[in-house]
Scaffold this motif. Structure first.
Motif, PDB file in Angstrom:
ATOM      1  N   VAL A 163       1.054  -1.396  -0.178  1.00 62.56           N
ATOM      2  CA  VAL A 163      -0.047   0.207   0.098  1.00 62.56           C
ATOM      3  C   VAL A 163       0.991   1.052  -0.166  1.00 62.56           C
ATOM      4  O   VAL A 163       1.323   1.257   0.958  1.00 62.56           O
ATOM      5  CB  VAL A 163      -1.018  -0.644   1.189  1.00 62.56           C
ATOM      6  CG1 VAL A 163      -1.567   1.414   1.265  1.00 62.56           C
ATOM      7  CG2 VAL A 163      -2.046  -0.995   1.040  1.00 62.56           C
ATOM      8  N   GLY A 203      -5.554   4.211   6.179  1.00 65.03           N
ATOM      9  CA  GLY A 203      -4.549   3.178   5.763  1.00 65.03           C
ATOM     10  C   GLY A 203      -5.607   2.054   5.945  1.00 65.03           C
ATOM     11  O   GLY A 203      -5.336   0.901   4.890  1.00 65.03           O
ATOM     12  N   ALA A 217      -5.988  -0.747   3.123  1.00 65.24           N
ATOM     13  CA  ALA A 217      -5.949  -1.963   3.890  1.00 65.24           C
ATOM     14  C   ALA A 217      -7.054  -3.009   3.014  1.00 65.24           C
ATOM     15  O   ALA A 217      -7.305  -4.033   2.978  1.00 65.24           O
ATOM     16  CB  ALA A 217      -5.663  -2.233   5.044  1.00 65.24           C
ATOM     17  N   LEU A 229       1.569  -2.093   4.986  1.00 66.01           N
ATOM     18  CA  LEU A 229       1.890  -0.434   4.942  1.00 66.01           C
ATOM     19  C   LEU A 229       2.729  -0.167   5.260  1.00 66.01           C
ATOM     20  O   LEU A 229       4.574  -0.237   5.813  1.00 66.01           O
ATOM     21  CB  LEU A 229       0.677  -0.404   6.429  1.00 66.01           C
ATOM     22  CG  LEU A 229      -0.875  -0.523   6.037  1.00 66.01           C
ATOM     23  CD1 LEU A 229      -1.314  -0.315   7.097  1.00 66.01           C
ATOM     24  CD2 LEU A 229      -1.396   0.105   4.914  1.00 66.01           C
ATOM     25  N   CYS A 241       2.907   5.038   9.412  1.00 66.94           N
ATOM     26  CA  CYS A 241       1.567   5.472   8.471  1.00 66.94           C
ATOM     27  C   CYS A 241       0.748   5.814   9.185  1.00 66.94           C
ATOM     28  O   CYS A 241      -0.122   6.108   8.624  1.00 66.94           O
ATOM     29  CB  CYS A 241       2.004   4.026   7.811  1.00 66.94           C
ATOM     30  SG  CYS A 241       0.956   2.730   8.731  1.00 66.94           S
ATOM     31  N   ALA A 264       2.705  -2.561   9.684  1.00 67.83           N
ATOM     32  CA  ALA A 264       2.381  -1.577   9.170  1.00 67.83           C
ATOM     33  C   ALA A 264       3.886  -0.947  10.112  1.00 67.83           C
ATOM     34  O   ALA A 264       4.089  -1.332  11.511  1.00 67.83           O
ATOM     35  CB  ALA A 264       1.144  -1.148  10.013  1.00 67.83           C
ATOM     36  N   ARG A 298       5.764   5.557   0.792  1.00 70.58           N
ATOM     37  CA  ARG A 298       4.938   6.341   0.957  1.00 70.58           C
ATOM     38  C   ARG A 298       4.955   7.905  -0.202  1.00 70.58           C
ATOM     39  O   ARG A 298       5.986   7.369  -0.871  1.00 70.58           O
ATOM     40  CB  ARG A 298       4.636   7.172   2.336  1.00 70.58           C
ATOM     41  CG  ARG A 298       5.638   8.547   2.465  1.00 70.58           C
ATOM     42  CD  ARG A 298       5.636   9.059   3.164  1.00 70.58           C
ATOM     43  NE  ARG A 298       4.859  10.012   2.681  1.00 70.58           N
ATOM     44  CZ  ARG A 298       4.307  11.234   3.600  1.00 70.58           C
ATOM     45  NH1 ARG A 298       4.001  11.427   4.529  1.00 70.58           N
ATOM     46  NH2 ARG A 298       4.020  12.015   3.125  1.00 70.58           N
TER      47      ARG A 298
END
Length: 299
Positions: A17, A35, A39, A52, A56, A97, A220
């Motif tokens: 992601v 997030g 997901a 992630l 995040c 994450a 990101r």
């Protein structure tokens, strides 16, 4: 006619992601919600391992240690990890994450792994980049590899990929896949080549190739208080080449790859004369590079 392939021992749909969390106490709830929404999208598309980016839920560009401390939370008791646990339990998926971890007065840049069974474990970033050194402590947990129902999962964070010891030690401990959680930031140019890949993309490809391990790298995008981020998330196969495309530098997106996770265990054996673990000259250097946190796991 090609012979039928062997059935997958551990079929996994990996989802990486790439999105744009923003720093600031007021942005925490929306970062977490965004997030989780992405997901959810990944789950709807069949993913059972979701990655992630680094930090995040908090964003990256802290104004100082006071703000970092205010955004940090204990692991696994904190609200973000509890939400990720509930999500993973509900959907029967694994999720990695990034979170700012608070332990007493200490702060760590941490990756957590949760799954259907709940909280599995964490990794604290060993190699801190730039101003991160002003608020985080270097990680002190070594480089753990976690046994799960889908395979062995290792974690690393961002700047770690510039240190080849990290993916090597994870691979030596039997990792089938490394989840790489990132905030790859713009550095002096050139930033991208003609194919649109950044140096971090190539370092990820190289690490996957040199260690014959899958790497799912989530970065990101966007800007956060003047810091710009590179995107270029990817999922690298055991031969290093990306499984599908490398994400663009500005898009919020989800990348997918269908893999047999435990096939990484035979990937180092290229032919009868080339076996990566066997060919290492451990008579000239320490078999585990001096690493003593965890014993080498049998392959």
């Amino acid at each position: 006619m090609n012979p039928p392939s062997d059935p997958a021992i551990s079929p996994v749909r990996v989802a990486v992601v790439q999105f744009d969390p923003q720093c600031g106490v007021d942005n925490g709830p929306s970062n977490l919600a965004q997030g989780l929404a992405l997901a959810e999208n990944a789950v709807a598309n069949g993913a059972n391992l979701i990655v992630l980016p680094e930090l995040c839920n908090t964003g990256y560009a802290f104004r100082g240690r006071t703000e970092a401390y205010a955004l940090a939370e204990p692991v696994p008791e904190g609200p973000s990890v509890q939400c990720w646990e509930a999500f993973s339990s509900k959907h029967r998926v694994y999720l990695a994450a990034g979170v700012a971890e608070r332990e007493g007065a200490r702060l760590y840049d941490t990756a957590v792994l949760v799954g259907p069974e709940g909280y599995i474990g964490k990794y604290r970033k060993a190699h801190l980049w730039n101003a991160e050194k002003l608020w985080f402590r270097p990680g002190d947990l070594g480089f753990p590899v976690f046994e799960t129902a889908i395979g062995r999962i290792g974690l690393m964070i961002c700047w770690d990929v510039w240190f080849p010891e990290v993916p090597r030690l994870l691979a030596l401990q039997g990792a089938d896949i490394i989840c790489s959680l990132n905030n790859w930031v713009w550095t002096p140019p050139p930033l991208f080549d003609e194919a649109g890949k950044c140096m971090a993309s190539y370092l990820t490809i190289t690490a996957a190739h040199a260690n014959n391990v899958f790497i799912a790298a989530a970065n990101r995008v966007g800007c956060d208080r003047g810091d710009r981020f590179l995107g270029c998330s990817l999922i690298a196969g055991t031969n290093g080449w990306p499984l599908g495309r490398v994400a663009g530098a500005q898009e919020e997106t989800i990348l997918y790859a269908d893999i047999d996770l435990v096939s990484a265990r035979s990937a180092p054996i290229w032919n009868s004369l080339n076996d990566l673990p066997r060919d290492r000259r451990t008579d000239l250097y320490d078999p585990m590079l001096g690493y003593r946190h965890h014993p080498m796991m049998p392959r």
